[in-house]
Design an enzyme around this catalytic site. Structure first.
Site, mmCIF file in Angstrom:
data_model
loop_
_atom_site.group_PDB
_atom_site.id
_atom_site.type_symbol
_atom_site.label_atom_id
_atom_site.label_comp_id
_atom_site.label_asym_id
_atom_site.label_seq_id
_atom_site.Cartn_x
_atom_site.Cartn_y
_atom_site.Cartn_z
ATOM 1 N N THR A 37 0.915 -1.141 0.046
ATOM 2 C CA THR A 37 0.064 -0.154 -0.065
ATOM 3 C C THR A 37 0.861 1.265 -0.128
ATOM 4 O O THR A 37 1.825 1.172 0.674
ATOM 5 C CB THR A 37 -0.903 -0.114 1.313
ATOM 6 O OG1 THR A 37 -1.618 -1.238 1.357
ATOM 7 C CG2 THR A 37 -1.935 1.256 1.307
ATOM 8 N N GLY A 38 0.282 2.231 -0.730
ATOM 9 C CA GLY A 38 1.007 3.774 -0.586
ATOM 10 C C GLY A 38 1.150 3.954 -1.885
ATOM 11 O O GLY A 38 1.205 3.480 -2.913
ATOM 12 N N GLY A 91 6.236 -0.763 -0.145
ATOM 13 C CA GLY A 91 7.235 0.431 0.326
ATOM 14 C C GLY A 91 7.591 0.269 1.666
ATOM 15 O O GLY A 91 7.247 -0.485 2.391
ATOM 16 N N ALA A 92 8.356 1.548 2.388
ATOM 17 C CA ALA A 92 8.543 1.617 3.436
ATOM 18 C C ALA A 92 8.710 3.254 3.975
ATOM 19 O O ALA A 92 9.046 4.218 3.147
ATOM 20 C CB ALA A 92 9.691 1.103 4.028
ATOM 21 N N ASP A 93 8.461 3.583 5.070
ATOM 22 C CA ASP A 93 8.557 4.751 5.549
ATOM 23 C C ASP A 93 9.919 5.033 5.901
ATOM 24 O O ASP A 93 10.693 6.334 6.025
ATOM 25 C CB ASP A 93 7.671 5.195 6.778
ATOM 26 C CG ASP A 93 6.321 5.121 6.255
ATOM 27 O OD1 ASP A 93 5.925 5.809 5.159
ATOM 28 O OD2 ASP A 93 5.438 4.307 6.946
ATOM 29 N N LYS A 103 6.917 1.068 8.709
ATOM 30 C CA LYS A 103 5.727 1.174 7.967
ATOM 31 C C LYS A 103 4.522 1.451 8.517
ATOM 32 O O LYS A 103 4.604 1.451 9.867
ATOM 33 C CB LYS A 103 5.606 -0.524 7.266
ATOM 34 C CG LYS A 103 6.741 -0.703 6.113
ATOM 35 C CD LYS A 103 6.873 -1.843 5.429
ATOM 36 C CE LYS A 103 5.180 -2.177 4.960
ATOM 37 N NZ LYS A 103 4.992 -1.268 3.916
ATOM 38 N N GLY A 105 2.707 4.549 7.488
ATOM 39 C CA GLY A 105 2.123 5.916 7.172
ATOM 40 C C GLY A 105 0.925 5.927 6.424
ATOM 41 O O GLY A 105 0.298 6.926 6.422
ATOM 42 N N GLY A 106 0.598 4.854 5.677
ATOM 43 C CA GLY A 106 -0.559 4.656 4.854
ATOM 44 C C GLY A 106 -1.681 3.748 5.924
ATOM 45 O O GLY A 106 -2.679 3.756 5.341
ATOM 46 N N GLU A 112 -0.661 -5.301 6.150
ATOM 47 C CA GLU A 112 0.977 -5.461 5.095
ATOM 48 C C GLU A 112 1.406 -6.551 5.885
ATOM 49 O O GLU A 112 2.297 -7.294 5.177
ATOM 50 C CB GLU A 112 1.418 -4.315 5.313
ATOM 51 C CG GLU A 112 0.914 -3.018 4.429
ATOM 52 C CD GLU A 112 1.499 -1.517 4.594
ATOM 53 O OE1 GLU A 112 1.183 -0.678 3.829
ATOM 54 O OE2 GLU A 112 2.062 -1.419 5.507
#
Length: 232
Positions: A37-38, A91-93, A103, A105-106, A112
């Site tokens: 996600t993101g 993805g990753a923050d 992870k 942020g979304g 996930e």
């Protein structure tokens, strides 16, 4: 004599598109792919549309990603229908030098983690701003059961962290699972494995956004010089 103009640096959006496209090499034809996600993953989903006839479909970690996949004609399977996945792409923050990530942020961290746990390999796609020495600079997302939010915030305060309830339109954000999210600032996470194990045991925590037990095997990092591949 005029000096040729140097190419302008790629924007963050262009870097995300670069790694999204590069991630296609890890998709196994004929199989189901795990999709995160993101904003970076959205670029991957768009790229995945080009090979939708060569995969069985996807398992998605959020309602938003499911809708984007289905809009491209990619079948989406429930996680309960799938025994295992060869790869999960997300993805990753933040990601550190060992492949440990922050992870969430979304707001999709729980799903996930569930999809990542089905996969034999986690491929992280990110731009180079996400690479850090130590996790904790990005506010740590923690999905919590609402009645436990303040109790959990106090436990983080005892560790030097400041937890705030994530809001959307002035109201507590509600995740796809019907829960709330605390964002915790002021932490430096030196032992991500131990930290994840401990916080996940606190009553009321659904998932902490440290991905150490489900760490990345590969990171595709978008840089000014192109995609840098890091193996862990």
């Amino acid at each position: 004599m005029t000096t040729p103009a140097s190419p302008s640096p790629l924007s963050q959006d262009e870097l995300k598109a670069l790694v999204g496209q590069a991630a296609l090499q890890y998709v196994v034809p004929g199989e189901i792919v795990g999709v995160g996600t993101g904003s970076t993953v959205n670029k991957f989903i768009d790229a995945l549309g080009s090979m939708k006839d060569r995969i069985r479909g996807a398992v998605s970690s959020s309602v938003a990603s499911t809708q984007r996949l289905q809009a491209l004609g990619i079948p989406v399977f429930d996680a309960n229908e799938v025994e295992s996945l060869s790869v999960y792409i997300d993805g990753a923050d933040e990601i550190d030098g060992r492949g440990y990530m922050v992870k969430g942020g979304g707001a999709a961290l729980t799903r996930e983690k569930i999809v990542a746990a089905l996969a034999q390999r986690f491929v992280c796609i990110a731009d180079e701003s996400k690479l850090v020495e130590a996790l904790g600079r990005f506010p740590l997302p923690v999905e919590v059961i609402p009645m436990a939010a303040q109790q959990i915030a106090r436990r983080f305060a005892a560790r030097g962290g400041q937890a705030t309830l994530r809001l959307k339109d002035g109201q507590p954000l509600v995740t796809d699972n019907g829960q709330h999210i605390l964002d915790v600032r002021g932490l430096s996470i030196s032992d991500p494995l131990a930290f994840e194990s401990e916080v996940n045991q606190w009553p009321g925590v659904v998932t902490v956004g440290v991905f150490a037990h489900q760490k990345a095997a590969v990171c595709l990092l978008g840089t000014a010089g192109g995609v840098r591949t890091i193996h862990y």
